[in-house]
Design a protein around this motif. Structure first.
Motif, PDB file in Angstrom:
ATOM      1  N   PHE A  98       0.815  -1.215   0.000  1.00 30.81           N
ATOM      2  CA  PHE A  98       0.000   0.000   0.000  1.00 30.81           C
ATOM      3  C   PHE A  98       0.849   1.265   0.000  1.00 30.81           C
ATOM      4  O   PHE A  98       0.333   2.373   0.106  1.00 30.81           O
ATOM      5  CB  PHE A  98      -0.936  -0.020   1.210  1.00 30.81           C
ATOM      6  N   PHE A  99       2.167   1.073  -0.092  1.00 30.28           N
ATOM      7  CA  PHE A  99       3.084   2.196  -0.144  1.00 30.28           C
ATOM      8  C   PHE A  99       3.964   2.035  -1.383  1.00 30.28           C
ATOM      9  O   PHE A  99       3.639   1.261  -2.266  1.00 30.28           O
ATOM     10  CB  PHE A  99       3.888   2.276   1.163  1.00 30.28           C
ATOM     11  N   HIS A 100       5.057   2.771  -1.467  1.00 29.44           N
ATOM     12  CA  HIS A 100       5.848   2.745  -2.692  1.00 29.44           C
ATOM     13  C   HIS A 100       7.333   2.750  -2.378  1.00 29.44           C
ATOM     14  O   HIS A 100       7.876   3.754  -1.920  1.00 29.44           O
ATOM     15  CB  HIS A 100       5.512   3.963  -3.576  1.00 29.44           C
ATOM     16  N   ARG A 101       7.951   1.593  -2.603  1.00 28.96           N
ATOM     17  CA  ARG A 101       9.406   1.534  -2.468  1.00 28.96           C
ATOM     18  C   ARG A 101       9.943   0.412  -3.337  1.00 28.96           C
ATOM     19  O   ARG A 101      10.023  -0.731  -2.920  1.00 28.96           O
ATOM     20  CB  ARG A 101       9.842   1.334  -1.019  1.00 28.96           C
ATOM     21  N   GLY A 102      10.308   0.737  -4.539  1.00 28.07           N
ATOM     22  CA  GLY A 102      11.004  -0.195  -5.406  1.00 28.07           C
ATOM     23  C   GLY A 102      10.207  -1.430  -5.778  1.00 28.07           C
ATOM     24  O   GLY A 102       8.991  -1.500  -5.668  1.00 28.07           O
ATOM     25  N   THR A 103      10.941  -2.448  -6.216  1.00 21.27           N
ATOM     26  CA  THR A 103      10.332  -3.652  -6.758  1.00 21.27           C
ATOM     27  C   THR A 103       9.598  -4.458  -5.696  1.00 21.27           C
ATOM     28  O   THR A 103       8.590  -5.093  -5.987  1.00 21.27           O
ATOM     29  CB  THR A 103      11.416  -4.533  -7.409  1.00 21.27           C
ATOM     30  N   TYR A 104      10.087  -4.443  -4.458  1.00 15.64           N
ATOM     31  CA  TYR A 104       9.432  -5.226  -3.416  1.00 15.64           C
ATOM     32  C   TYR A 104       7.979  -4.792  -3.230  1.00 15.64           C
ATOM     33  O   TYR A 104       7.055  -5.601  -3.333  1.00 15.64           O
ATOM     34  CB  TYR A 104      10.190  -5.120  -2.095  1.00 15.64           C
ATOM     35  N   SER A 105       7.772  -3.512  -2.949  1.00 19.62           N
ATOM     36  CA  SER A 105       6.401  -3.057  -2.719  1.00 19.62           C
ATOM     37  C   SER A 105       5.566  -3.158  -3.996  1.00 19.62           C
ATOM     38  O   SER A 105       4.374  -3.482  -3.943  1.00 19.62           O
ATOM     39  CB  SER A 105       6.389  -1.621  -2.177  1.00 19.62           C
ATOM     40  N   ALA A 106       6.190  -2.910  -5.161  1.00 20.34           N
ATOM     41  CA  ALA A 106       5.453  -3.031  -6.419  1.00 20.34           C
ATOM     42  C   ALA A 106       4.996  -4.461  -6.663  1.00 20.34           C
ATOM     43  O   ALA A 106       3.858  -4.720  -7.086  1.00 20.34           O
ATOM     44  CB  ALA A 106       6.324  -2.549  -7.583  1.00 20.34           C
ATOM     45  N   SER A 107       5.866  -5.423  -6.371  1.00 16.90           N
ATOM     46  CA  SER A 107       5.502  -6.824  -6.574  1.00 16.90           C
ATOM     47  C   SER A 107       4.400  -7.250  -5.607  1.00 16.90           C
ATOM     48  O   SER A 107       3.499  -8.019  -5.967  1.00 16.90           O
ATOM     49  CB  SER A 107       6.727  -7.733  -6.419  1.00 16.90           C
ATOM     50  N   LYS A 108       4.442  -6.746  -4.387  1.00 15.41           N
ATOM     51  CA  LYS A 108       3.413  -7.097  -3.413  1.00 15.41           C
ATOM     52  C   LYS A 108       2.083  -6.415  -3.734  1.00 15.41           C
ATOM     53  O   LYS A 108       1.009  -6.967  -3.469  1.00 15.41           O
ATOM     54  CB  LYS A 108       3.882  -6.754  -1.999  1.00 15.41           C
ATOM     55  N   ALA A 109       2.148  -5.213  -4.311  1.00 16.13           N
ATOM     56  CA  ALA A 109       0.919  -4.571  -4.781  1.00 16.13           C
ATOM     57  C   ALA A 109       0.281  -5.405  -5.891  1.00 16.13           C
ATOM     58  O   ALA A 109      -0.943  -5.544  -5.978  1.00 16.13           O
ATOM     59  CB  ALA A 109       1.215  -3.157  -5.275  1.00 16.13           C
ATOM     60  N   TRP A 110       1.121  -5.985  -6.756  1.00 16.15           N
ATOM     61  CA  TRP A 110       0.609  -6.871  -7.801  1.00 16.15           C
ATOM     62  C   TRP A 110      -0.090  -8.083  -7.185  1.00 16.15           C
ATOM     63  O   TRP A 110      -1.160  -8.497  -7.638  1.00 16.15           O
ATOM     64  CB  TRP A 110       1.753  -7.333  -8.706  1.00 16.15           C
ATOM     65  N   VAL A 111       0.491  -8.649  -6.125  1.00 17.52           N
ATOM     66  CA  VAL A 111      -0.110  -9.821  -5.474  1.00 17.52           C
ATOM     67  C   VAL A 111      -1.498  -9.471  -4.927  1.00 17.52           C
ATOM     68  O   VAL A 111      -2.450 -10.248  -5.064  1.00 17.52           O
ATOM     69  CB  VAL A 111       0.804 -10.336  -4.338  1.00 17.52           C
ATOM     70  N   VAL A 112      -1.633  -8.298  -4.327  1.00 17.81           N
ATOM     71  CA  VAL A 112      -2.938  -7.879  -3.807  1.00 17.81           C
ATOM     72  C   VAL A 112      -3.940  -7.734  -4.937  1.00 17.81           C
ATOM     73  O   VAL A 112      -5.062  -8.269  -4.887  1.00 17.81           O
ATOM     74  CB  VAL A 112      -2.814  -6.561  -3.007  1.00 17.81           C
ATOM     75  N   ASN A 113      -3.552  -7.013  -5.984  1.00 22.70           N
ATOM     76  CA  ASN A 113      -4.452  -6.800  -7.122  1.00 22.70           C
ATOM     77  C   ASN A 113      -4.828  -8.121  -7.792  1.00 22.70           C
ATOM     78  O   ASN A 113      -5.992  -8.373  -8.119  1.00 22.70           O
ATOM     79  CB  ASN A 113      -3.791  -5.848  -8.121  1.00 22.70           C
ATOM     80  N   PHE A 114      -3.846  -8.990  -7.978  1.00 20.23           N
ATOM     81  CA  PHE A 114      -4.091 -10.293  -8.591  1.00 20.23           C
ATOM     82  C   PHE A 114      -5.067 -11.118  -7.757  1.00 20.23           C
ATOM     83  O   PHE A 114      -5.983 -11.755  -8.294  1.00 20.23           O
ATOM     84  CB  PHE A 114      -2.765 -11.042  -8.748  1.00 20.23           C
ATOM     85  N   SER A 115      -4.886 -11.114  -6.452  1.00 22.43           N
ATOM     86  CA  SER A 115      -5.764 -11.884  -5.569  1.00 22.43           C
ATOM     87  C   SER A 115      -7.195 -11.358  -5.631  1.00 22.43           C
ATOM     88  O   SER A 115      -8.157 -12.147  -5.719  1.00 22.43           O
ATOM     89  CB  SER A 115      -5.249 -11.830  -4.128  1.00 22.43           C
ATOM     90  N   GLU A 116      -7.347 -10.046  -5.593  1.00 19.64           N
ATOM     91  CA  GLU A 116      -8.685  -9.457  -5.677  1.00 19.64           C
ATOM     92  C   GLU A 116      -9.337  -9.768  -7.024  1.00 19.64           C
ATOM     93  O   GLU A 116     -10.522 -10.140  -7.096  1.00 19.64           O
ATOM     94  CB  GLU A 116      -8.596  -7.941  -5.485  1.00 19.64           C
ATOM     95  N   SER A 117      -8.565  -9.641  -8.089  1.00 24.13           N
ATOM     96  CA  SER A 117      -9.101  -9.888  -9.427  1.00 24.13           C
ATOM     97  C   SER A 117      -9.496 -11.351  -9.609  1.00 24.13           C
ATOM     98  O   SER A 117     -10.551 -11.673 -10.170  1.00 24.13           O
ATOM     99  CB  SER A 117      -8.074  -9.497 -10.494  1.00 24.13           C
ATOM    100  N   THR A 118      -8.641 -12.260  -9.116  1.00 21.67           N
ATOM    101  CA  THR A 118      -8.920 -13.687  -9.265  1.00 21.67           C
ATOM    102  C   THR A 118     -10.123 -14.101  -8.431  1.00 21.67           C
ATOM    103  O   THR A 118     -10.970 -14.887  -8.873  1.00 21.67           O
ATOM    104  CB  THR A 118      -7.688 -14.515  -8.866  1.00 21.67           C
ATOM    105  N   ALA A 119     -10.225 -13.564  -7.216  1.00 26.60           N
ATOM    106  CA  ALA A 119     -11.379 -13.871  -6.371  1.00 26.60           C
ATOM    107  C   ALA A 119     -12.674 -13.427  -7.045  1.00 26.60           C
ATOM    108  O   ALA A 119     -13.682 -14.148  -7.017  1.00 26.60           O
ATOM    109  CB  ALA A 119     -11.227 -13.192  -5.014  1.00 26.60           C
TER     110      ALA A 119
END
Length: 250
Positions: free
Chosen positions: A139-160
């Motif tokens: 939910f914040f912004h710091r490099g690839t780590y936070s970007a990749s975890k934001a993708w995981v959240v979005n992917f999970s919501e979309s798949t659900a």
């Protein structure tokens, strides 16, 4: 007896999920790179909980590793925990691109492929659960780590939303700082993180399981982190970036 497969299962949240699911009566499939640690973990779980435990050594940063786990998921798994992951000690511009793409392979491609491998069987049986371990850093912004975890959240919501089945649960778990090997392995200095921000792995897993049972699609364990995320959506972007620098070390 239902079966759960857990990636990154030998330590931290993965080990805590293994303990909880074994206590709940699941047979286990433990996935990690270190075969000796997998075997030791399997022996402990068998002795304590009396459940069947398989070990599946696999490096999820490789196609071979992903293919091996995909094949096991297609054989039939009722509960998938996509927990494997890691962090970098340096800032984005300081990290070799090979390390960044390896992170994306584990955090994003592995979550995508393993979820896609397990869902057809769950849909045919009409039941199942997937927990994708993200981070409050999503939910914040710091490099690839936070970007990749934001993708995981979005992917999970979309798949659900796409699966849309009352007995198939898909949830992103977004913990804050947890007492695990994560930071030590990444050579991160977390000495400045206040004690009150640290969570216990077993507590995080127990809250995740409660949220999953309640049908939540995104779980943020602990009121402290719920408040941090809520406030983060209201404060100026410059201050958000400062918080992101700290949370990116989670």
């Amino acid at each position: 007896m239902p079966t759960a497969l857990i990636t990154g299962a030998t330590a931290g949240l993965g080990a805590a999920f293994a303990r909880r699911l074994a206590a709940d009566g699941f047979s286990l499939v433990l996935v990690a790179r270190d075969e000796s640690r997998l075997s030791e973990a399997a022996d402990r779980l068998k002795q304590k909980y009396g459940v069947a435990v398989e070990v599946l050594p696999a490096d999820l940063a490789t196609d071979r590793g992903l293919e091996d786990v995909e094949a096991r998921l297609r054989d039939g798994v009722d509960f998938l925990v996509n927990n494997a992951g890691f962090g970098h000690p340096g800032h984005f511009l300081e990290v070799p691109v090979e390390d960044e793409t390896r992170m994306l392979k584990v955090h994003c491609e592995a979550v995508l492929r393993l979820t896609l491998a397990v869902l057809p069987g769950m849909r045919s049986r009409g039941r199942g659960a997937v927990i994708n371990v993200a981070s409050v850093a999503a939910f914040f912004h710091r490099g690839t780590y936070s970007a990749s975890k934001a993708w995981v959240v979005n992917f999970s919501e979309s798949t659900a939303a796409e699966v849309d089945h009352p007995k198939i649960r898909i949830m992103a778990l977004c913990p804050g700082f947890v007492r695990t090997e994560f930071h030590q392995r990444a050579s991160m200095d977390v000495s400045g993180i206040p004690d009150f921000l640290w969570l216990k792995a077993d507590d995080v897993v127990n809250e995740a399981m409660r949220d999953l049972a309640l049908g939540k699609v995104v779980s943020i364990p602990d009121l402290r982190y719920k408040a941090i995320v809520a406030v983060g959506r209201l404060i100026p972007s410059r201050l958000t970036q400062r918080i992101s620098t700290m949370l990116g070390r989670e």
